[in-house]
Design an enzyme around this catalytic site. Structure first.
Site, PDB file in Angstrom:
ATOM      1  N   GLY A 127     -16.564  -2.292  -7.064  1.00  0.00           N
ATOM      2  CA  GLY A 127     -16.616  -1.304  -6.002  1.00  0.00           C
ATOM      3  C   GLY A 127     -16.146   0.071  -6.420  1.00  0.00           C
ATOM      4  O   GLY A 127     -16.793   1.087  -6.112  1.00  0.00           O
ATOM      5  N   ALA A 128     -15.016   0.154  -7.120  1.00  0.00           N
ATOM      6  CA  ALA A 128     -14.508   1.457  -7.558  1.00  0.00           C
ATOM      7  C   ALA A 128     -15.466   2.095  -8.558  1.00  0.00           C
ATOM      8  O   ALA A 128     -15.725   3.305  -8.503  1.00  0.00           O
ATOM      9  CB  ALA A 128     -13.123   1.296  -8.181  1.00  0.00           C
ATOM     10  N   SER A 148      -0.565   4.074   0.903  1.00  0.00           N
ATOM     11  CA  SER A 148      -1.253   4.961   1.843  1.00  0.00           C
ATOM     12  C   SER A 148      -0.356   5.464   2.972  1.00  0.00           C
ATOM     13  O   SER A 148      -0.406   6.666   3.298  1.00  0.00           O
ATOM     14  CB  SER A 148      -2.489   4.268   2.418  1.00  0.00           C
ATOM     15  N   ASP A 189     -13.765   7.353  -2.167  1.00  0.00           N
ATOM     16  CA  ASP A 189     -13.179   6.983  -3.465  1.00  0.00           C
ATOM     17  C   ASP A 189     -13.705   7.855  -4.610  1.00  0.00           C
ATOM     18  O   ASP A 189     -12.942   8.490  -5.329  1.00  0.00           O
ATOM     19  CB  ASP A 189     -13.454   5.513  -3.774  1.00  0.00           C
ATOM     20  N   THR A 202      -8.923  -1.194   3.057  1.00  0.00           N
ATOM     21  CA  THR A 202      -8.896  -1.706   1.695  1.00  0.00           C
ATOM     22  C   THR A 202      -9.374  -3.151   1.697  1.00  0.00           C
ATOM     23  O   THR A 202      -9.789  -3.684   2.732  1.00  0.00           O
ATOM     24  CB  THR A 202      -7.482  -1.548   1.088  1.00  0.00           C
ATOM     25  N   LEU A 254      -8.357   4.376 -13.721  1.00  0.00           N
ATOM     26  CA  LEU A 254      -8.132   4.287 -12.279  1.00  0.00           C
ATOM     27  C   LEU A 254      -6.943   3.399 -11.936  1.00  0.00           C
ATOM     28  O   LEU A 254      -6.438   3.452 -10.809  1.00  0.00           O
ATOM     29  CB  LEU A 254      -9.390   3.765 -11.572  1.00  0.00           C
ATOM     30  N   SER A 278       0.815  -1.212   0.000  1.00  0.00           N
ATOM     31  CA  SER A 278       0.000   0.000   0.000  1.00  0.00           C
ATOM     32  C   SER A 278       0.855   1.271   0.000  1.00  0.00           C
ATOM     33  O   SER A 278       1.848   1.368   0.725  1.00  0.00           O
ATOM     34  CB  SER A 278      -0.918   0.018   1.225  1.00  0.00           C
ATOM     35  N   ARG A 317     -19.692  -6.260 -18.638  1.00  0.00           N
ATOM     36  CA  ARG A 317     -20.035  -7.522 -19.300  1.00  0.00           C
ATOM     37  C   ARG A 317     -21.290  -8.147 -18.708  1.00  0.00           C
ATOM     38  O   ARG A 317     -22.061  -8.793 -19.418  1.00  0.00           O
ATOM     39  CB  ARG A 317     -18.863  -8.504 -19.190  1.00  0.00           C
ATOM     40  N   THR A 318     -21.502  -7.968 -17.397  1.00  0.00           N
ATOM     41  CA  THR A 318     -22.687  -8.526 -16.741  1.00  0.00           C
ATOM     42  C   THR A 318     -23.733  -7.433 -16.575  1.00  0.00           C
ATOM     43  O   THR A 318     -23.530  -6.485 -15.818  1.00  0.00           O
ATOM     44  CB  THR A 318     -22.319  -9.112 -15.362  1.00  0.00           C
ATOM     45  N   LYS A 357     -13.774  -3.756   3.115  1.00  0.00           N
ATOM     46  CA  LYS A 357     -14.572  -2.542   2.925  1.00  0.00           C
ATOM     47  C   LYS A 357     -16.037  -2.724   3.327  1.00  0.00           C
ATOM     48  O   LYS A 357     -16.668  -1.769   3.803  1.00  0.00           O
ATOM     49  CB  LYS A 357     -14.469  -2.071   1.479  1.00  0.00           C
TER      50      LYS A 357
END
Length: 291
Positions: A151-152, A38, A123, A83, A237, A36, A173-174, A87
């Site tokens: 999630g992002a 962070s 985020d 993270t 991202l 990380s 795709r889904t 989450k």
């Protein structure tokens, strides 16, 4: 409810603080987490502000988020960044979550608010703030396409709608996952298709396609490059590497390109601001991240 964050004795501006008996400790938890960035971002911010704070990374195995939150309370840590895979798992162990975190079902930072542990999700707001502050781009009125529905992606969809985007199409795709993500944008959200990329003002890759690609790589792209062109803003991202295959081809086709490091820096800055009550120097944080 007013947010507060205690600060310690000042350190030396521009330098990482020394650890003393009065140092306020914060942490990031995840698994894996040793990679990380962070702690580097946060400690650079603390040093620049002369704050007696320090941040470390704690490897917390899946299923042990509740124990980690008990440690925060017992040790009176200044706050947590969170993270994967924690989450969602931290939510039942918090006193409160913000409306954004509740809508997303995910928390990426935790702060003390009047004695309560509150979960936030910064985020998507980090991306919008990065575009505004670093690149002078306001997304209000933009036609947006978000590639992915994880999630992002969901955080970005929610934030773009809050920032005034006129249309937020989710391409995934889904279809069922795209529908869930698009729902977070309310009336301006919808399930999109590949053809929506060409007329979009902003295209955000929120998939992992391109992660770890080497320079000059012919890695798969998350979108047909023929749909990209001048006048568009293309954000990836992914920030390892900073110049992904998508950004390389987007630049070649005349689009304005933004890498994923800005979102990382600004979502962390929002968290540090809550913890300490100070406005962190994002330029210092960005340099730390890029190094």
């Amino acid at each position: 409810m007013a947010e507060t964050g205690p600060t310690g004795a000042p350190g030396v501006p521009g330098r990482a603080p020394s650890i003393t008996g009065s140092t306020r400790l914060a942490a990031v938890i995840g698994s894996p987490v040793r990679h990380s960035r962070s702690p580097s971002l946060a400690n650079a911010a603390f040093g620049a502000a002369g704050l007696d704070w320090a941040m470390v990374a704690f490897e917390v195995a899946e299923g042990r988020a509740g124990e980690a939150l008990l440690a925060v309370r017992a040790l009176d840590l200044g706050g947590l960044m969170v993270t994967m895979p924690h989450k969602a798992a931290v939510i039942p162990h918090l006193d409160e979550v913000t409306p954004t975190a509740a809508a997303l079902g995910a928390v990426n930072s935790i702060s003390w608010v009047e004695g309560a542990l509150v979960g936030h999700n910064t985020d998507g707001h980090g991306l919008v703030r990065s575009l505004r502050i670093d690149d002078g781009i306001e997304v209000s009125g933009f036609r947006c396409v978000v590639l992915g529905a994880g999630g992002a992606a969901r955080a970005v969809v929610h934030a773009l709608a809050e920032a005034g985007a006129s249309d937020v199409a989710v391409v995934n795709r889904t279809a069922s996952a795209a529908e869930v993500a698009a729902g977070l944008a309310g009336a301006v959200g919808r399930v999109g298709e590949a053809a929506d990329v060409a007329p979009a003002d902003l295209v955000v890759n929120a998939t992992s396609v391109g992660m770890g690609a080497e320079a000059g790589s012919t890695s798969p792209l998350p979108v047909d490059p023929g749909r990209l062109g001048p006048g568009q803003v293309v954000v990836d991202l992914v920030y390892q590497p900073l110049r992904t295959p998508l950004l390389t081809v987007a630049a070649e086709r005349g689009a304005r390109c933004v890498d994923g490091l800005g979102m990382l820096v600004h979502q962390a800055a929002l968290t540090i601001e809550r913890w300490t009550g100070t406005d962190p120097d994002v330029s210092v944080m960005a340099r730390a991240a890029r190094s």
